[in-house]
Write an enzyme that holds these catalytic residues in place. Sequence first.
Site, mmCIF file in Angstrom:
data_model
loop_
_atom_site.group_PDB
_atom_site.id
_atom_site.type_symbol
_atom_site.label_atom_id
_atom_site.label_comp_id
_atom_site.label_asym_id
_atom_site.label_seq_id
_atom_site.Cartn_x
_atom_site.Cartn_y
_atom_site.Cartn_z
ATOM 1 N N TYR A 122 46.833 16.379 -53.031
ATOM 2 C CA TYR A 122 46.886 17.351 -53.520
ATOM 3 C C TYR A 122 45.256 17.418 -54.337
ATOM 4 C CZ TYR A 122 46.616 20.243 -57.495
ATOM 5 O OH TYR A 122 46.631 21.359 -58.353
ATOM 6 N N GLU B 165 42.026 25.192 -55.527
ATOM 7 C CA GLU B 165 42.702 23.901 -55.763
ATOM 8 C C GLU B 165 43.499 23.831 -53.640
ATOM 9 O OE1 GLU B 165 46.682 23.974 -57.693
ATOM 10 O OE2 GLU B 165 46.869 25.756 -55.659
#
Lengths: 377, 377, 297, 297
Positions: A101, A189
């Site tokens: 992530y 993101e």
Amino acid sequence: MRIYEYQAHEVFSSHGIPTPQMELTRTARGAEEIAKRFARPVAVKAQVLVGGRGRAGAVKIAQSPDETHEAASRILSLHVKGERVREVLVQEALQIKEEYYLGITVDRSHRCPVVMASPSGGVEIEEVAKLTPQRIFKKLIHPLVGFQNYQARLLAFSLSRNKERATGIADILTSLFRIFEELDCSLAEINPLVITEDEKLCALDAKIVIDDNALYRHPELSSLGNIEAEDPLEVKARQRGLSYVRLDGEIGCIVNGAGLAMATMDLVKRYGSEPANFLDIGGGASKDRVSSALDIVLSDRKVKAILVNIFGGITRCDVVADGLKEAITRMKLNLPLVIRLSGTNEDEGRARLAHTKAILAGSMDEAARIAVREAKK
Amino acid sequence: MRIYEYQAHEVFSSHGIPTPQMELTRTARGAEEIAKRFARPVAVKAQVLVGGRGRAGAVKIAQSPDETHEAASRILSLHVKGERVREVLVQEALQIKEEYYLGITVDRSHRCPVVMASPSGGVEIEEVAKLTPQRIFKKLIHPLVGFQNYQARLLAFSLSRNKERATGIADILTSLFRIFEELDCSLAEINPLVITEDEKLCALDAKIVIDDNALYRHPELSSLGNIEAEDPLEVKARQRGLSYVRLDGEIGCIVNGAGLAMATMDLVKRYGSEPANFLDIGGGASKDRVSSALDIVLSDRKVKAILVNIFGGITRCDVVADGLKEAITRMKLNLPLVIRLSGTNEDEGRARLAHTKAILAGSMDEAARIAVREAKK
Amino acid sequence: MSILVCSDTRVVVQGITGREGSFHTAGMKEYGTKIVAGVTPGREGERVDGIPVYNTVKKARQESAANTSVIYVPHQFAPDAILEAADAGVELIVCITEGISTLDMIKVCCYVSIRGSRLIGPNSPGVISPGKTKVGIMPGAIHKEGSVGVVSRSGTLTYEVVQNLSMSDLGQSTCVGIGGDSIIGSSFVDILSLFEEDSETQAIVLIGEIGGRDEEEAAAFIREKVTKPVVALVAGRCAPREKRMGHAGAIISGGEGTADHKIKAFEEASISVAESPGNVAQILRAELEQEGDRQNL
Amino acid sequence: MSILVCSDTRVVVQGITGREGSFHTAGMKEYGTKIVAGVTPGREGERVDGIPVYNTVKKARQESAANTSVIYVPHQFAPDAILEAADAGVELIVCITEGISTLDMIKVCCYVSIRGSRLIGPNSPGVISPGKTKVGIMPGAIHKEGSVGVVSRSGTLTYEVVQNLSMSDLGQSTCVGIGGDSIIGSSFVDILSLFEEDSETQAIVLIGEIGGRDEEEAAAFIREKVTKPVVALVAGRCAPREKRMGHAGAIISGGEGTADHKIKAFEEASISVAESPGNVAQILRAELEQEGDRQNL
């Protein structure tokens, strides 16, 4: 403003972040064709602006063009949290070895950007934050020097001690931060960033949210998708300078100020009903703006009663009353309308509404109670 | 690295700073043609990289093409502080109402850029600083936020209370700062910035000096003119990794370290002579580098004696000695060569030079004294 | 003493010739605030409501000895205006302007703190010490002099609460709108610590809303450092996730920033939470009586 | 006590696996410096001269408790290396690297001071406290333990002076090369104030050169604040204007920064100025004797 995944992927790609092969389509037929051309398993992903599409079944893996057709057809018939799926992205499915992530957002407490990385990619980062916070690495970014290579390395080496892999991750972080700054993002993101079986890095998903307050600097973005623009009523409200969000309840709310509007909605709930919307008419609203607000709230078929709560500061209660009266007359209102006016020129305002069917309340508590009661009749 | 005025004008113009009509030429004939085309009085300005061209008579106003021819012809025959004039800039002459000074440089004490503005333009700013320091307005620029509009306004309103004029000056300051940052300048200067009789702003002169340490970021600039590149010996030295500046004296100096080199030159002067050059062979010099250094110093015909002063730290005296010995043999040296070696491996170094004609000195004082004496023989 | 502003406050209005600026200048003057200068570049020499206008804050400060600035310039110019005030040495800067970009505000806040100024806002209704001075856009008439400190992220909701307090005879020492944006110059904690130190303030009302962690940090701070009674109110219990409720600040993303989370934080810190603006005064009154009883023991 | 470095100094070498880094690591170790860690991204787990290498300064600090960093990385990577050291909480950062761009150094210096670290350099030969520790590239053997503090903008010229001092039996407490660039982390004044406070330092030698105003500021500071004897040396009397003499710092532009101007500043502050490196020791000896006489009165 959130932009679509495929648009975010385009931004990533133009900034040198490796992305999978992908194409966008509006039809199941189109999806099948793309899968044929790719000649390998694909992921079919709904293009929506709300979160949670995975849980809504709007992302599917397909092994063949036939399966792709079927998956796309099903996804294109879905609504995710009320948003209709109009387009799907068909993406090559990769052989995945690991999922990371990477994300950048604004840390409000420290008043600076924060860059985050986690070896637990592919799941919602909020879950990781709750269950295993030690698996999220963060770096606060000082506005004087911005995101430096050493910070990229520090985060990258936290994810992998393999030099090549860490270097690749550091480069992607650096590009992601450049995007964050150039596009005035409030969120940028990648989840997941994957390592494929052949040891290549690839951004499988892409999420970009742009700071609304900076949109004036980015005319190129105004054509992109927009969550608020999805609902026709929300579009209409925006055009008239009103801040409006449609919700699921039955009490239409018209308030000046965002905080007061939320407090009003909370009261509606407290008295046993649900608000049909958030609507802030802003400071110093004109007669026309007030009239438009009533117009929009009334266009929502779910609404069973209308609650107007005005605390006049810069906003003048007499002007609000004029706007309401005009709209009542024009639209032949046949729903209960409960009005609370307080502050600047409240007496004049009340006087103007005296001979209408509007119910005048003395406090916002009383107004909410009456509105809920009327809606239940 | 300083760039030519005409190049700086090009940079200004591409950043929206108003500049006069101008053209560059290498001949008097060309200058005359330009003046004809402009059909108005012109300024003919030598394009050199050293300062003080005004006092050297290398800037002239010409009322007609004939006068232009004459002025250009005279200027193209000049040397300014040793630099030959190869090109002149022919610039439209304007009707000037006022002359301002604008400049940006680095404030070493405060460790930040400083933007300066003065209503006393057109003369050397150092003179203004000495005589009327209150007529120079300065703003230190914090690296966190850079040059802000309010600072541009503050300086502009110090020069003129006229709103239009101040706005124009503020815009130019903002552009100048952008140039300063984008090109990694150590100086960006407009002197004078003029207000013409018809109330227009125009940058008459343009000066840009680029930070040598940032040149690696600007490959596009490496083709531009360069003060060190003017002298063929300096070019040669640079190619061989030596820091060399040719001067007017007769003692050729070869030293390791810039500070020690300057101190050595000071000693030469103290003993009654003048250094022919500054030459720093740098730290840890190889045999080849030392040999090249001797080569370059000997190519300067003015040199009557050579003074080598080495303090071995990283630099090894034996390596230096080998380089010197090789060069002495190869070039059949017939000038006095005084050598002082101290520090790392000094005994080995001295031993290697024992049977050459080099004069070995025990200290830098002694070495300088001998070199001066030998040169006078 | 009140906090932030008092009768010694001397205000320079940045953007005084604009529509907003001139309108609220009149309002502040009427309330009794000492407006000593205005700034609009290029308008030096003019007067607005009798107040001299200057080209720069620096000049305005030199001529008027202003110690406080209030900013009404459009959002594109507001970061520059805040920096100018900080650079000119203004002690308190109140930024009313809304819609300033987040990344701009990050740099601005950092610079302001380096310079040692205090910034309230942006997107703030301002600061008022009732009976003394008003620096902002709030309606003065609803306020009443007293000893309750009010700190809030919103505008009209604060007015609602303040009116409720005043009608219950609970006057205010100072009311501070810290602003509804995600990046603001002063947080709840900053203002709470001023109220705690202020001898005139005897109780505190905190009005929060969804988004961010400011309320959670306030709760922790109150538990550790605040000895005075505090009543909190949090708006947005029924605001849905991932929808933007007007304020830049009022968005919930992920698990953080929900009203429930914030209310829980207050309750765990033993801070009373009002259910609606209408019962803040009542709860506060009960708190004060308890406090009085405790002191009488 | 010496200043900046002493026997408690624990050094991490940034760029330890490079040619320069590994060469000078050996030299420092040989001198007795405690080299406790090295950093080269991607080389964690290796050893250089027995010293463990880490990917990041943060990790190196955690594992080795280093309090001082010395930087040998190439100029393009040096700003990042300095920021990394400062961010990791290294107290003293000595940057040997030369050729860092001025605008980069402006930001770096500002950040380092915000973080509270001290930076020496860039383009510095380093810092040595003879007999204790050496952090840099200077030849250790020419130094001698003693009580003269040396501060300088250049490298080999300092060695020349130091050798001269040592041969005259004037040992050094600490020798600091502040670096030859125009933007450096610590100025003459910063180092002078440390020497003034250091009980081990009894006299100071300052070696300046053309360019900038650092010597002039030093002269003013010495006049006001320094009680110990100071001898100055300024290189570049016969350097021509507008020519660059090697160091980025060593350029004279306009009237400022000439050797004559600097020498005049020292003389006006009643500071002895040596005419050449060879007579620094002699002048200093005379100063110390005078000082002794004064104290004996």
